[in-house]
Scaffold this motif. Structure first.
Motif, PDB file in Angstrom:
ATOM      1  N   LEU A 103       0.828  -1.215   0.000  1.00  0.00           N
ATOM      2  CA  LEU A 103       0.000   0.000   0.000  1.00  0.00           C
ATOM      3  C   LEU A 103       0.860   1.261   0.000  1.00  0.00           C
ATOM      4  O   LEU A 103       0.542   2.245  -0.697  1.00  0.00           O
ATOM      5  CB  LEU A 103      -0.945  -0.009   1.206  1.00  0.00           C
ATOM      6  CG  LEU A 103      -2.016  -1.107   1.197  1.00  0.00           C
ATOM      7  CD1 LEU A 103      -2.801  -1.098   2.500  1.00  0.00           C
ATOM      8  CD2 LEU A 103      -2.935  -0.947  -0.007  1.00  0.00           C
ATOM      9  N   ALA A 104       1.939   1.238   0.734  1.00  0.00           N
ATOM     10  CA  ALA A 104       2.840   2.396   0.745  1.00  0.00           C
ATOM     11  C   ALA A 104       3.485   2.584  -0.628  1.00  0.00           C
ATOM     12  O   ALA A 104       3.717   3.718  -1.061  1.00  0.00           O
ATOM     13  CB  ALA A 104       3.912   2.209   1.819  1.00  0.00           C
ATOM     14  N   PHE A 105       3.758   1.486  -1.317  1.00  0.00           N
ATOM     15  CA  PHE A 105       4.340   1.567  -2.656  1.00  0.00           C
ATOM     16  C   PHE A 105       3.386   2.283  -3.617  1.00  0.00           C
ATOM     17  O   PHE A 105       3.803   3.158  -4.386  1.00  0.00           O
ATOM     18  CB  PHE A 105       4.662   0.156  -3.169  1.00  0.00           C
ATOM     19  CG  PHE A 105       5.167   0.123  -4.570  1.00  0.00           C
ATOM     20  CD1 PHE A 105       6.460   0.553  -4.873  1.00  0.00           C
ATOM     21  CD2 PHE A 105       4.366  -0.344  -5.599  1.00  0.00           C
ATOM     22  CE1 PHE A 105       6.933   0.522  -6.169  1.00  0.00           C
ATOM     23  CE2 PHE A 105       4.832  -0.374  -6.896  1.00  0.00           C
ATOM     24  CZ  PHE A 105       6.115   0.057  -7.192  1.00  0.00           C
ATOM     25  N   PHE A 106       2.109   1.915  -3.565  1.00  0.00           N
ATOM     26  CA  PHE A 106       1.132   2.590  -4.430  1.00  0.00           C
ATOM     27  C   PHE A 106       1.010   4.072  -4.067  1.00  0.00           C
ATOM     28  O   PHE A 106       0.912   4.930  -4.947  1.00  0.00           O
ATOM     29  CB  PHE A 106      -0.236   1.914  -4.333  1.00  0.00           C
ATOM     30  CG  PHE A 106      -0.273   0.538  -4.951  1.00  0.00           C
ATOM     31  CD1 PHE A 106       0.410   0.245  -6.121  1.00  0.00           C
ATOM     32  CD2 PHE A 106      -1.004  -0.475  -4.360  1.00  0.00           C
ATOM     33  CE1 PHE A 106       0.378  -1.015  -6.696  1.00  0.00           C
ATOM     34  CE2 PHE A 106      -1.063  -1.736  -4.930  1.00  0.00           C
ATOM     35  CZ  PHE A 106      -0.373  -2.010  -6.091  1.00  0.00           C
ATOM     36  N   ALA A 107       1.012   4.374  -2.786  1.00  0.00           N
ATOM     37  CA  ALA A 107       0.921   5.772  -2.349  1.00  0.00           C
ATOM     38  C   ALA A 107       2.149   6.550  -2.800  1.00  0.00           C
ATOM     39  O   ALA A 107       2.049   7.718  -3.221  1.00  0.00           O
ATOM     40  CB  ALA A 107       0.781   5.843  -0.830  1.00  0.00           C
ATOM     41  N   LEU A 108       3.308   5.919  -2.716  1.00  0.00           N
ATOM     42  CA  LEU A 108       4.542   6.580  -3.152  1.00  0.00           C
ATOM     43  C   LEU A 108       4.497   6.867  -4.654  1.00  0.00           C
ATOM     44  O   LEU A 108       4.936   7.939  -5.099  1.00  0.00           O
ATOM     45  CB  LEU A 108       5.763   5.714  -2.814  1.00  0.00           C
ATOM     46  CG  LEU A 108       7.116   6.318  -3.116  1.00  0.00           C
ATOM     47  CD1 LEU A 108       7.345   7.581  -2.289  1.00  0.00           C
ATOM     48  CD2 LEU A 108       8.207   5.300  -2.826  1.00  0.00           C
ATOM     49  N   GLY A 109       3.955   5.928  -5.412  1.00  0.00           N
ATOM     50  CA  GLY A 109       3.803   6.162  -6.855  1.00  0.00           C
ATOM     51  C   GLY A 109       2.941   7.379  -7.145  1.00  0.00           C
ATOM     52  O   GLY A 109       3.256   8.200  -8.015  1.00  0.00           O
ATOM     53  N   ALA A 110       1.869   7.506  -6.389  1.00  0.00           N
ATOM     54  CA  ALA A 110       0.986   8.675  -6.565  1.00  0.00           C
ATOM     55  C   ALA A 110       1.712   9.961  -6.167  1.00  0.00           C
ATOM     56  O   ALA A 110       1.578  11.001  -6.839  1.00  0.00           O
ATOM     57  CB  ALA A 110      -0.278   8.496  -5.732  1.00  0.00           C
ATOM     58  N   LEU A 111       2.499   9.902  -5.084  1.00  0.00           N
ATOM     59  CA  LEU A 111       3.243  11.094  -4.652  1.00  0.00           C
ATOM     60  C   LEU A 111       4.336  11.465  -5.656  1.00  0.00           C
ATOM     61  O   LEU A 111       4.591  12.657  -5.893  1.00  0.00           O
ATOM     62  CB  LEU A 111       3.837  10.869  -3.268  1.00  0.00           C
ATOM     63  CG  LEU A 111       2.838  10.862  -2.107  1.00  0.00           C
ATOM     64  CD1 LEU A 111       3.545  10.504  -0.803  1.00  0.00           C
ATOM     65  CD2 LEU A 111       2.159  12.227  -2.000  1.00  0.00           C
ATOM     66  N   VAL A 112       4.987  10.482  -6.234  1.00  0.00           N
ATOM     67  CA  VAL A 112       6.024  10.760  -7.236  1.00  0.00           C
ATOM     68  C   VAL A 112       5.390  11.442  -8.452  1.00  0.00           C
ATOM     69  O   VAL A 112       5.929  12.425  -8.989  1.00  0.00           O
ATOM     70  CB  VAL A 112       6.762   9.466  -7.643  1.00  0.00           C
ATOM     71  CG1 VAL A 112       7.607   9.669  -8.897  1.00  0.00           C
ATOM     72  CG2 VAL A 112       7.626   8.967  -6.500  1.00  0.00           C
ATOM     73  N   THR A 156       2.723  13.198  -8.455  1.00  0.00           N
ATOM     74  CA  THR A 156       2.356  14.551  -8.023  1.00  0.00           C
ATOM     75  C   THR A 156       3.580  15.465  -8.017  1.00  0.00           C
ATOM     76  O   THR A 156       3.503  16.628  -8.463  1.00  0.00           O
ATOM     77  CB  THR A 156       1.727  14.510  -6.614  1.00  0.00           C
ATOM     78  OG1 THR A 156       0.588  13.650  -6.649  1.00  0.00           O
ATOM     79  CG2 THR A 156       1.305  15.882  -6.151  1.00  0.00           C
ATOM     80  N   ALA A 157       4.711  14.951  -7.524  1.00  0.00           N
ATOM     81  CA  ALA A 157       5.934  15.760  -7.483  1.00  0.00           C
ATOM     82  C   ALA A 157       6.400  16.125  -8.888  1.00  0.00           C
ATOM     83  O   ALA A 157       6.809  17.262  -9.150  1.00  0.00           O
ATOM     84  CB  ALA A 157       7.029  15.008  -6.728  1.00  0.00           C
ATOM     85  N   ILE A 158       6.355  15.174  -9.801  1.00  0.00           N
ATOM     86  CA  ILE A 158       6.762  15.448 -11.189  1.00  0.00           C
ATOM     87  C   ILE A 158       5.825  16.489 -11.812  1.00  0.00           C
ATOM     88  O   ILE A 158       6.281  17.434 -12.474  1.00  0.00           O
ATOM     89  CB  ILE A 158       6.783  14.145 -12.023  1.00  0.00           C
ATOM     90  CG1 ILE A 158       7.905  13.220 -11.530  1.00  0.00           C
ATOM     91  CG2 ILE A 158       6.959  14.446 -13.508  1.00  0.00           C
ATOM     92  CD1 ILE A 158       7.875  11.830 -12.140  1.00  0.00           C
ATOM     93  N   ILE A 168      14.856  14.812 -12.045  1.00  0.00           N
ATOM     94  CA  ILE A 168      15.161  15.321 -10.696  1.00  0.00           C
ATOM     95  C   ILE A 168      14.497  14.436  -9.634  1.00  0.00           C
ATOM     96  O   ILE A 168      15.124  14.038  -8.650  1.00  0.00           O
ATOM     97  CB  ILE A 168      14.713  16.795 -10.562  1.00  0.00           C
ATOM     98  CG1 ILE A 168      15.583  17.691 -11.454  1.00  0.00           C
ATOM     99  CG2 ILE A 168      14.761  17.249  -9.106  1.00  0.00           C
ATOM    100  CD1 ILE A 168      15.071  19.121 -11.575  1.00  0.00           C
ATOM    101  N   VAL A 169      13.234  14.105  -9.826  1.00  0.00           N
ATOM    102  CA  VAL A 169      12.518  13.257  -8.858  1.00  0.00           C
ATOM    103  C   VAL A 169      13.159  11.870  -8.804  1.00  0.00           C
ATOM    104  O   VAL A 169      13.317  11.298  -7.718  1.00  0.00           O
ATOM    105  CB  VAL A 169      11.013  13.188  -9.215  1.00  0.00           C
ATOM    106  CG1 VAL A 169      10.307  12.136  -8.388  1.00  0.00           C
ATOM    107  CG2 VAL A 169      10.364  14.551  -9.020  1.00  0.00           C
TER     108      VAL A 169
END
Length: 165
Positions: free
Chosen positions: A89-98, A100-102, A117-118
């Protein structure tokens, strides 16, 4: 310990008889074994009793170690399963945050540069996490059947105490 004890000497060896203790003919389970008669026993009989008791003690300690390790294994398995789900679940959330950052960084620079950069920041964070994980794994102690170890220590102390009497 306060037990009602009577002692009988047999060839310079002291035999302790406890009221209510099992006799040598009783083979069910661990515990103190007393002579079937309250009279003197031969040294050979005492050695035979000692051999039987030590054999039973070793078998019981091995059984305790097996039970202890089985319980620890089950708990570790459940814990690892929960950690696996949390990690996914954290992996999927991290994908969404990445993503968002990009998207946010692409407002200031080109999209390809924002993604680069990300990615570099993520690789640095991965390297730090790997080093911390390696250090923690090296410091981990091996699983020990603590109840069996404690039991063996008590048994050794009891045998030492018996020889000093």
């Amino acid at each position: 310990m306060s037990h009602d004890r009577s002692s009988t000497s047999a060839d310079d060896l002291s035999v302790v008889h406890r009221p209510g203790a099992r006799t040598a003919s009783s083979q069910a389970g661990p515990g103190p074994v007393a002579s079937s008669t309250p009279h003197e026993e031969s040294v050979g009989q005492l050695l035979s009793d000692l051999t039987q008791q030590m054999s039973r003690l070793v078998r019981d300690e091995v059984q305790l170690a097996k039970i202890d390790l089985t319980e620890k294994g089950k708990k570790a398995g459940l814990g690892l399963g929960a950690f696996s789900i949390a990690g996914l679940l954290a992996f999927f959330a991290l994908g969404a945050l990445v993503t968002t950052a990009i998207a946010a960084l692409s407002q200031a620079v080109d999209v390809w540069l924002a993604a680069l950069i990300v990615a570099v920041v993520l690789l640095v964070l991965a390297a730090v996490a790997a080093l911390v994980g390696k250090k923690e794994v090296q410091q981990a102690t091996p699983p020990v059947p603590q109840a069996a170890v404690d039991g063996v220590k008590k048994d050794v102390e009891a045998v030492k105490e018996g020889f000093t009497r």
